[in-house]
Design a protein around this motif. Structure first.
Motif, PDB file in Angstrom:
ATOM      1  N   PHE A  91       0.745  -1.422  -0.007  1.00 34.03           N
ATOM      2  CA  PHE A  91      -0.021   0.074  -0.143  1.00 34.03           C
ATOM      3  C   PHE A  91       0.736   1.167   0.167  1.00 34.03           C
ATOM      4  O   PHE A  91       0.522   2.111  -0.486  1.00 34.03           O
ATOM      5  N   LEU A  92       1.992   1.133   0.748  1.00 34.97           N
ATOM      6  CA  LEU A  92       2.861   2.580   0.522  1.00 34.97           C
ATOM      7  C   LEU A  92       3.652   2.501  -0.562  1.00 34.97           C
ATOM      8  O   LEU A  92       3.896   3.755  -1.032  1.00 34.97           O
ATOM      9  N   VAL A  93       4.256   1.993  -1.197  1.00 33.13           N
ATOM     10  CA  VAL A  93       5.032   1.682  -2.250  1.00 33.13           C
ATOM     11  C   VAL A  93       4.393   1.088  -3.619  1.00 33.13           C
ATOM     12  O   VAL A  93       4.190   1.787  -4.574  1.00 33.13           O
ATOM     13  N   GLY A  94       3.593  -0.017  -3.466  1.00 34.36           N
ATOM     14  CA  GLY A  94       2.897  -0.629  -4.568  1.00 34.36           C
ATOM     15  C   GLY A  94       1.964   0.266  -5.236  1.00 34.36           C
ATOM     16  O   GLY A  94       1.900   0.432  -6.383  1.00 34.36           O
ATOM     17  N   ILE A  95       0.957   0.748  -4.278  1.00 36.57           N
ATOM     18  CA  ILE A  95      -0.124   1.527  -5.137  1.00 36.57           C
ATOM     19  C   ILE A  95       0.534   2.675  -5.703  1.00 36.57           C
ATOM     20  O   ILE A  95      -0.024   2.875  -6.829  1.00 36.57           O
ATOM     21  N   PRO A  96       1.288   3.647  -5.171  1.00 40.42           N
ATOM     22  CA  PRO A  96       1.843   4.543  -5.678  1.00 40.42           C
ATOM     23  C   PRO A  96       2.591   4.331  -6.985  1.00 40.42           C
ATOM     24  O   PRO A  96       2.338   5.313  -7.987  1.00 40.42           O
ATOM     25  N   ILE A  97       3.426   3.381  -6.926  1.00 48.63           N
ATOM     26  CA  ILE A  97       4.020   2.942  -8.388  1.00 48.63           C
ATOM     27  C   ILE A  97       2.709   2.515  -9.570  1.00 48.63           C
ATOM     28  O   ILE A  97       3.116   2.667 -10.657  1.00 48.63           O
ATOM     29  N   MET A  98       2.012   1.909  -8.994  1.00 50.46           N
ATOM     30  CA  MET A  98       1.000   1.376  -9.914  1.00 50.46           C
ATOM     31  C   MET A  98       0.361   2.647 -10.486  1.00 50.46           C
ATOM     32  O   MET A  98       0.209   2.693 -11.719  1.00 50.46           O
ATOM     33  N   LEU A  99      -0.160   3.636  -9.716  1.00 48.71           N
ATOM     34  CA  LEU A  99      -0.757   4.903 -10.141  1.00 48.71           C
ATOM     35  C   LEU A  99       0.305   5.587 -11.109  1.00 48.71           C
ATOM     36  O   LEU A  99      -0.198   6.143 -12.203  1.00 48.71           O
ATOM     37  N   ALA A 100       1.622   5.445 -10.798  1.00 42.87           N
ATOM     38  CA  ALA A 100       2.479   5.941 -11.684  1.00 42.87           C
ATOM     39  C   ALA A 100       2.484   5.466 -13.022  1.00 42.87           C
ATOM     40  O   ALA A 100       2.422   5.944 -14.020  1.00 42.87           O
ATOM     41  N   GLU A 101       2.340   4.089 -13.159  1.00 42.29           N
ATOM     42  CA  GLU A 101       2.315   3.227 -14.227  1.00 42.29           C
ATOM     43  C   GLU A 101       1.082   3.782 -15.178  1.00 42.29           C
ATOM     44  O   GLU A 101       0.975   3.681 -16.475  1.00 42.29           O
ATOM     45  N   PHE A 102       0.084   3.679 -14.395  1.00 42.30           N
ATOM     46  CA  PHE A 102      -1.309   4.059 -15.001  1.00 42.30           C
ATOM     47  C   PHE A 102      -1.259   5.328 -15.589  1.00 42.30           C
ATOM     48  O   PHE A 102      -1.804   5.584 -16.739  1.00 42.30           O
ATOM     49  N   MET A 113      10.700   4.846 -12.816  1.00 39.28           N
ATOM     50  CA  MET A 113       9.261   5.398 -12.914  1.00 39.28           C
ATOM     51  C   MET A 113       8.880   6.291 -11.829  1.00 39.28           C
ATOM     52  O   MET A 113       8.186   7.379 -12.189  1.00 39.28           O
ATOM     53  N   ALA A 114       9.276   6.250 -10.621  1.00 44.84           N
ATOM     54  CA  ALA A 114       8.640   7.043  -9.819  1.00 44.84           C
ATOM     55  C   ALA A 114       9.428   8.336 -10.218  1.00 44.84           C
ATOM     56  O   ALA A 114       8.579   9.467 -10.091  1.00 44.84           O
ATOM     57  N   ILE A 115      10.664   8.451 -10.565  1.00 40.31           N
ATOM     58  CA  ILE A 115      11.312   9.554 -10.881  1.00 40.31           C
ATOM     59  C   ILE A 115      10.598  10.340 -11.974  1.00 40.31           C
ATOM     60  O   ILE A 115      10.324  11.546 -12.191  1.00 40.31           O
ATOM     61  N   LEU A 116      10.368   9.567 -13.249  1.00 41.06           N
ATOM     62  CA  LEU A 116       9.757   9.884 -14.514  1.00 41.06           C
ATOM     63  C   LEU A 116       8.626  10.710 -14.107  1.00 41.06           C
ATOM     64  O   LEU A 116       8.341  11.992 -14.579  1.00 41.06           O
ATOM     65  N   VAL A 117       7.679  10.048 -13.473  1.00 42.71           N
ATOM     66  CA  VAL A 117       6.372  10.753 -13.225  1.00 42.71           C
ATOM     67  C   VAL A 117       6.297  11.610 -12.184  1.00 42.71           C
ATOM     68  O   VAL A 117       5.772  12.596 -12.132  1.00 42.71           O
ATOM     69  N   GLY A 118       7.053  11.372 -11.080  1.00 42.41           N
ATOM     70  CA  GLY A 118       7.424  12.494  -9.984  1.00 42.41           C
ATOM     71  C   GLY A 118       7.938  13.872 -10.493  1.00 42.41           C
ATOM     72  O   GLY A 118       7.257  15.056 -10.009  1.00 42.41           O
ATOM     73  N   TRP A 119       8.829  13.736 -11.141  1.00 42.54           N
ATOM     74  CA  TRP A 119       9.676  14.893 -11.507  1.00 42.54           C
ATOM     75  C   TRP A 119       9.762  15.428 -13.231  1.00 42.54           C
ATOM     76  O   TRP A 119       9.949  16.273 -13.529  1.00 42.54           O
ATOM     77  N   ARG A 120       9.364  14.457 -13.945  1.00 45.83           N
ATOM     78  CA  ARG A 120       9.197  15.032 -15.247  1.00 45.83           C
ATOM     79  C   ARG A 120       7.979  15.131 -16.026  1.00 45.83           C
ATOM     80  O   ARG A 120       7.793  15.929 -17.204  1.00 45.83           O
ATOM     81  N   LEU A 121       7.075  14.184 -15.506  1.00 43.96           N
ATOM     82  CA  LEU A 121       5.596  14.626 -16.372  1.00 43.96           C
ATOM     83  C   LEU A 121       5.039  15.585 -16.108  1.00 43.96           C
ATOM     84  O   LEU A 121       5.075  16.238 -15.110  1.00 43.96           O
ATOM     85  N   GLY A 179       6.239  -2.749 -16.314  1.00 42.18           N
ATOM     86  CA  GLY A 179       5.525  -2.214 -17.573  1.00 42.18           C
ATOM     87  C   GLY A 179       4.203  -2.880 -17.934  1.00 42.18           C
ATOM     88  O   GLY A 179       3.512  -2.539 -18.843  1.00 42.18           O
ATOM     89  N   ALA A 180       4.098  -3.726 -17.193  1.00 45.20           N
ATOM     90  CA  ALA A 180       2.697  -4.626 -17.486  1.00 45.20           C
ATOM     91  C   ALA A 180       1.296  -3.926 -17.217  1.00 45.20           C
ATOM     92  O   ALA A 180       0.650  -3.727 -18.053  1.00 45.20           O
ATOM     93  N   MET A 181       1.526  -3.155 -16.105  1.00 44.97           N
ATOM     94  CA  MET A 181       0.084  -2.467 -15.738  1.00 44.97           C
ATOM     95  C   MET A 181       0.265  -0.970 -16.571  1.00 44.97           C
ATOM     96  O   MET A 181      -0.903  -0.798 -16.973  1.00 44.97           O
ATOM     97  N   LEU A 182       1.508  -0.500 -17.144  1.00 44.52           N
ATOM     98  CA  LEU A 182       1.462   0.353 -17.831  1.00 44.52           C
ATOM     99  C   LEU A 182       0.758   0.145 -19.197  1.00 44.52           C
ATOM    100  O   LEU A 182      -0.098   0.924 -19.671  1.00 44.52           O
ATOM    101  N   THR A 183       0.887  -1.122 -19.682  1.00 47.05           N
ATOM    102  CA  THR A 183       0.459  -1.323 -21.055  1.00 47.05           C
ATOM    103  C   THR A 183      -1.118  -1.806 -20.508  1.00 47.05           C
ATOM    104  O   THR A 183      -2.005  -1.371 -21.680  1.00 47.05           O
ATOM    105  N   PHE A 184      -1.534  -2.263 -19.626  1.00 46.81           N
ATOM    106  CA  PHE A 184      -2.935  -2.386 -19.360  1.00 46.81           C
ATOM    107  C   PHE A 184      -3.724  -1.267 -19.607  1.00 46.81           C
ATOM    108  O   PHE A 184      -4.825  -0.939 -20.064  1.00 46.81           O
ATOM    109  N   SER A 185      -3.060  -0.109 -18.731  1.00 48.28           N
ATOM    110  CA  SER A 185      -3.705   1.050 -18.733  1.00 48.28           C
ATOM    111  C   SER A 185      -3.787   1.662 -19.876  1.00 48.28           C
ATOM    112  O   SER A 185      -4.512   2.836 -19.901  1.00 48.28           O
ATOM    113  N   SER A 186      -3.011   1.524 -20.906  1.00 45.59           N
ATOM    114  CA  SER A 186      -3.018   2.185 -21.991  1.00 45.59           C
ATOM    115  C   SER A 186      -4.452   1.754 -22.915  1.00 45.59           C
ATOM    116  O   SER A 186      -4.585   2.710 -24.091  1.00 45.59           O
ATOM    117  N   TYR A 187      -5.043   1.124 -22.423  1.00 44.90           N
ATOM    118  CA  TYR A 187      -6.268   0.604 -23.110  1.00 44.90           C
ATOM    119  C   TYR A 187      -7.457   1.174 -22.496  1.00 44.90           C
ATOM    120  O   TYR A 187      -8.730   0.955 -23.019  1.00 44.90           O
TER     121      TYR A 187
END
Ligand code: PHE
Length: 469
Positions: free
Chosen positions: A78-89, A408-416, A253-261
């Protein structure tokens, strides 16, 4: 290349039902053809729930000292998994591309190597995942045809490595390749739809049955009452973090790909919570089956000998003890594990296949067969050497996935540009402060934490690999 890519080749069997005019036809997952919320949730749960819950979680819990590991695992989910999942999404849904293209679009060319890392992770994981799935396939078939083995420990020793393991590994890979190649049509989706609830019901039933066994108490206390000192133990924290990523299919990237749909309608935080909770529930209940049984049937010695074999040694013991009905339960149970593993394996091969299609513009069929065949060959190693299997698993889950998640955290947190905006869609106003918290967790907490974890796991993983040679 990825942004203006050609649509799928003509032999692609399906078109997304929700494809709108602005829908960039992704070359990835044939499976995610559904425009409904249930379809997405089921696909993501199908990827998440697999051997990670049934095989890896009890096995790692046993190795990690029991209850402290379980507690840390919940925390990490819940502390790390969900935040990363949201980042992938957020990357997946905003770019609507598969991993390599999506990362490039979101972060710029410099982020392409992260996409390659995802491909390597998928490759590595599937190579041994398929070996274990092969064991499950064999258990299912043999339970149906011949009943439950009388001496599960000896049986497992006989089939887990060498020719028997290779045969079923190749069989399983062939099935995965075939599905990914022709596109995941209704068959596998329906199978998952039917088998996953069966798995769930069986696991709950078994947990209840296990509770009635005399002598199960020691199993519960090992599993459920943590000692505080074990919680602040870096190896245990690292192992629990790796387990959380592995189980939630994160960091490659699995969850990333799922959410691309995904259509823009859904609330991403709600979906992430549902997926993580279901995944956790299955793993947790699997533990409620395994540990009481180990204690009640006195299987500790057999398990110590082969922790990787825990599931495959413990459960047949239980099925045997059930008498006549045991064979039916065993057949259904391993069949359900087979299906759970299959839906996860498909998502692993898809990440590799989709990226190959993206980068080299080859037809799906060629990409799936080529990538799948290479993975099958690499899998020959873990199929002949249990230590290699365990080392690959350690390196993938505790090094590759956390590294992927860190970037992924760095990309979404600092770059997006506007990660909160993407994630906030359809999230009620009152929850918005949580999203601000999320982005800071991603910017600061997750990176610091993962660097600490990796500081420990990289030498550890390297040690495990060196020990093989
Ligand atoms: N989450 C799957 C499982 O628990 C394994 C997996 C890992 C699948 C990474 C996809 C990506 O079995």
């Amino acid at each position: 290349m990825s942004d203006d890519r050609q649509p799928e080749s003509a032999d692609a069997p399906v078109t997304p039902a929700h494809a709108g005019p602005d829908h960039e036809e992704p070359s990835a997952f044939k499976r995610e053809v559904w425009g409904t919320r249930a379809g997405f949730i089921l696909a993501a749960i199908g990827s998440a729930v697999g051997l990670g819950n049934m095989w890896r979680f009890p096995y790692r819990t046993a190795e990690g000292g029991g209850a402290a590991f379980v507690l840390l695992f919940i925390l990490m989910m819940f502390l790390v998994g969900i935040p990363i999942m949201l980042a992938e999404f957020s990357i997946g849904r905003s770019t609507r591309l598969s991993p390599i293209g999506g990362l490039r679009k979101a972060g710029g060319k410099g982020w392409t190597p992260l996409g390659y890392l995802f491909v390597i992770s998928g490759f590595l994981i599937l190579a041994y995942y398929s070996v274990i799935s092969g064991w499950a396939t064999r258990y299912a078939l043999s339970a149906i045809l011949f009943g439950v083995p009388a001496d599960p420990s000896a049986y497992f020793d006989g089939i887990s490595t060498g020719m028997p393991a290779i045969g079923f590994h190749l069989l399983f890979m062939a099935i995965v390749i075939a599905i990914v190649m022709i596109g995941v049509e209704k068959g596998i989706e329906r199978a998952a739809l039917v088998m996953m609830p069966i798995l769930f019901v069986l696991v709950i039933g078994l947990a209840i049955w296990a509770a009635t066994l005399s002598g199960s108490g020691a199993g519960y206390s090992f599993y459920l009452s943590p000692s505080i000192s074990d919680i602040f133990n870096l190896p245990t924290i690292s192992a629990a973090t790796g387990q959380a990523f592995f189980s939630l299919s994160l960091g490659m990237g699995a969850m990333l790909t799922f959410s691309s749909y995904l259509s823009r309608q859904e609330s991403l935080p709600r979906e992430a919570t549902v997926i993580a909770s279901s995944d956790f529930a299955v793993a947790f209940i699997a533990g409620l089956v395994v540990f009481p049984i180990i204690a009640a049937l006195g299987l500790q010695a057999a398990v110590d000998e082969s922790t990787a074999g825990t599931l495959f040694i413990v459960l047949p013991g239980a099925f045997e003890a059930m008498g006549g009905i045991g064979r039916v339960v065993a057949s259904l149970f391993f069949l359900a594990i087979f299906v759970a593993a299959l839906t996860s394996a498909i998502s692993l091969l898809e990440v590799v296949t989709a990226s190959v299609i993206d980068e080299w513009n080859v037809p799906r069929r060629v990409a799936a067969i080529g990538a799948g065949a290479l993975i099958a060959i690499v899998g020959l190693w873990p199929a002949t050497d249990l230590a290699a299997l365990e080392a690959m698993d350690l390196v993938a889950a505790e090094v590759f996935l956390p590294v992927g998640a860190l970037f992924m955290a760095i990309l979404v947190g600092w770059r997006l540009k506007d990660p909160i905006g993407e994630v906030a869609k359809n999230v009620p106003e009152r929850f918005h402060p949580w999203l601000t918290a999320w982005i800071w967790v991603l910017r600061v907490v997750v990176p610091i934490f993962l660097v600490v974890v990796l500081y420990y796991t990289i030498p550890n993983g390297w040690g495990a690999v060196r020990a093989l040679f």
